[in-house]
Motif scaffolding. Structure first.
Motif, PDB file in Angstrom:
ATOM      1  N   ILE A   9      -1.499   2.680   1.126  1.00 28.67           N
ATOM      2  CA  ILE A   9      -1.584   3.364  -0.169  1.00 28.67           C
ATOM      3  C   ILE A   9      -0.761   4.651  -0.164  1.00 28.67           C
ATOM      4  O   ILE A   9      -0.767   5.393  -1.134  1.00 28.67           O
ATOM      5  N   ASP A  10      -0.053   4.908   0.930  1.00 27.25           N
ATOM      6  CA  ASP A  10       0.730   6.134   1.061  1.00 27.25           C
ATOM      7  C   ASP A  10       2.043   5.806   1.769  1.00 27.25           C
ATOM      8  O   ASP A  10       2.066   5.641   2.993  1.00 27.25           O
ATOM      9  N   ASP A  35       1.884  -2.822   0.212  1.00 32.12           N
ATOM     10  CA  ASP A  35       1.642  -1.728  -0.732  1.00 32.12           C
ATOM     11  C   ASP A  35       0.495  -2.121  -1.672  1.00 32.12           C
ATOM     12  O   ASP A  35       0.628  -3.030  -2.482  1.00 32.12           O
ATOM     13  N   ASN A  36      -0.616  -1.426  -1.541  1.00 32.77           N
ATOM     14  CA  ASN A  36      -1.806  -1.761  -2.328  1.00 32.77           C
ATOM     15  C   ASN A  36      -2.138  -0.685  -3.348  1.00 32.77           C
ATOM     16  O   ASN A  36      -3.261  -0.600  -3.824  1.00 32.77           O
ATOM     17  N   ARG A  37      -1.149   0.127  -3.706  1.00 36.58           N
ATOM     18  CA  ARG A  37      -1.419   1.221  -4.639  1.00 36.58           C
ATOM     19  C   ARG A  37      -1.742   0.728  -6.044  1.00 36.58           C
ATOM     20  O   ARG A  37      -2.607   1.292  -6.720  1.00 36.58           O
ATOM     21  N   GLU A  38      -1.078  -0.297  -6.494  1.00 38.64           N
ATOM     22  CA  GLU A  38      -1.253  -0.745  -7.876  1.00 38.64           C
ATOM     23  C   GLU A  38      -2.107  -1.990  -7.997  1.00 38.64           C
ATOM     24  O   GLU A  38      -2.816  -2.165  -8.991  1.00 38.64           O
ATOM     25  N   SER A  39      -2.058  -2.867  -6.995  1.00 38.81           N
ATOM     26  CA  SER A  39      -2.806  -4.120  -7.113  1.00 38.81           C
ATOM     27  C   SER A  39      -4.311  -3.886  -7.036  1.00 38.81           C
ATOM     28  O   SER A  39      -5.089  -4.609  -7.658  1.00 38.81           O
ATOM     29  N   GLY A  40      -4.729  -2.888  -6.259  1.00 42.12           N
ATOM     30  CA  GLY A  40      -6.150  -2.580  -6.149  1.00 42.12           C
ATOM     31  C   GLY A  40      -6.959  -3.663  -5.467  1.00 42.12           C
ATOM     32  O   GLY A  40      -8.180  -3.749  -5.650  1.00 42.12           O
ATOM     33  N   LYS A  41      -6.314  -4.486  -4.662  1.00 45.41           N
ATOM     34  CA  LYS A  41      -7.048  -5.526  -3.940  1.00 45.41           C
ATOM     35  C   LYS A  41      -7.930  -4.909  -2.864  1.00 45.41           C
ATOM     36  O   LYS A  41      -7.637  -3.835  -2.344  1.00 45.41           O
TER      37      LYS A  41
END
Length: 295
Positions: A9-10, A35-41
């Motif tokens: 996330i960073d 990158d899980n910043r937008e998917s929110g999984k």
């Protein structure tokens, strides 16, 4: 050869830890930073995705706020797996006994307990406390068999992670995945904590209600399997120590007023499936719980 899987996330932290891994791992590797910043999984879904993408037979799942301190640590991981075909999980922290009573990988409220095994430098980004090298090796071993490991860093084989995938349907957030995975593979494979690999984890854990929600799911799911008793606490003692630990846990919930009593009654009822529970075990717990008052 190792595939390192990171739920990110960073981007800055991911870049930093990727450089650190490249400088220290000592074997051919790939880094799968998702990158899980937008998917929110949840982290289980991300880790399953990373498992499918991995091209190497050994997997390392780790947080991005880490710094590996040991040179050639990847070779040490491969050596451990090569020495024991039954080895399924390597961590840097873990407990020798996983209780039926809800807890993390170590339950401090057991009157008799398995060992606490650990080798890491713990940072305190949130509280500002000084770093602490947490080294606990009660048997003076190079590695110790455990019931479960901490999720900040652990290694397994791709074939195992495909056979026992992370439970993304049950665990949709960022907690409980380490316990769930440890328990899932415990009937077929061994888990260890190694004392020959050192890392720094920059942030401490956050044991909030979101964490507890996921922990309760894990314990209801695995109540038939729990407790996992690698450190061989005498089986005839388990009913007593689990009952007492559950009473402490239930009193804490009454004091905190963080769950409706109906939720705790469901938890108590699930304990009937454990090998340590006699017919009267859940009913006596229910009666005691219903009489509990906030202290």
């Amino acid at each position: 050869m190792i595939s390192v899987i990171i739920c990110s996330i960073d981007p800055a932290e991911l870049e930093m830890v990727s450089k650190n891994i490249a400088a220290t791992i000592g074997v051919p590797h790939e880094i799968i930073g998702i990158d899980n910043r937008e998917s929110g999984k949840g982290i289980c879904a991300v880790y399953n995705e990373g498992t499918r993408l991995a091209k190497f037979p050994v997997l390392c799942f780790m947080h991005e706020d880490m710094e590996m301190k040991t040179a050639n640590w990847g070779a040490k991981v491969l050596e451990l797996f090569g020495q024991n075909e039954k080895l399924g999980l390597i961590g840097i922290a873990g407990g020798g006994y996983k209780s039926l009573a809800p807890s993390s990988w170590y339950n401090y409220y057991l009157q008799e307990n398995g060992g606490f095994y650990c080798n890491l430098i713990q940072g305190y980004k949130h509280s500002g406390k000084p770093d602490m090298h947490d080294y606990r090796n009660p048997k003076s071993e190079s590695f110790s068999k455990v019931a479960c490991v901490d999720g900040c860093w652990f290694c397994t084989k791709k074939e195992i992670a495909l056979k026992y995938p992370f439970d993304s349907k049950l665990l949709t957030k960022f907690h409980g995945y380490d316990l769930d995975f440890s328990i899932a593979i415990s009937r077929e494979y061994e888990a260890i904590v190694t004392f020959n690999i050192l890392l720094k984890h920059f942030s401490e854990g956050n044991f909030n209600k979101s964490w507890m929600d996921e922990i309760l799911k894990v314990h209801r799911k695995w109540s038939k399997v729990l407790p996992v008793n690698v450190d061989a606490i005498p089986e005839q003692h388990l009913k007593r120590i689990e009952r007492d630990a559950l009473e402490v846990f239930l009193q804490q919930r009454v004091n905190a007023e963080d769950y409706p009593r109906s939720e705790m009654l469901k938890l108590i009822w699930s304990t009937r499936r454990s090998r340590v529970a006699t017919f009267s075990f859940p009913f006596k717990l229910m009666r005691k719980f219903l009489k509990m008052q906030k202290q």
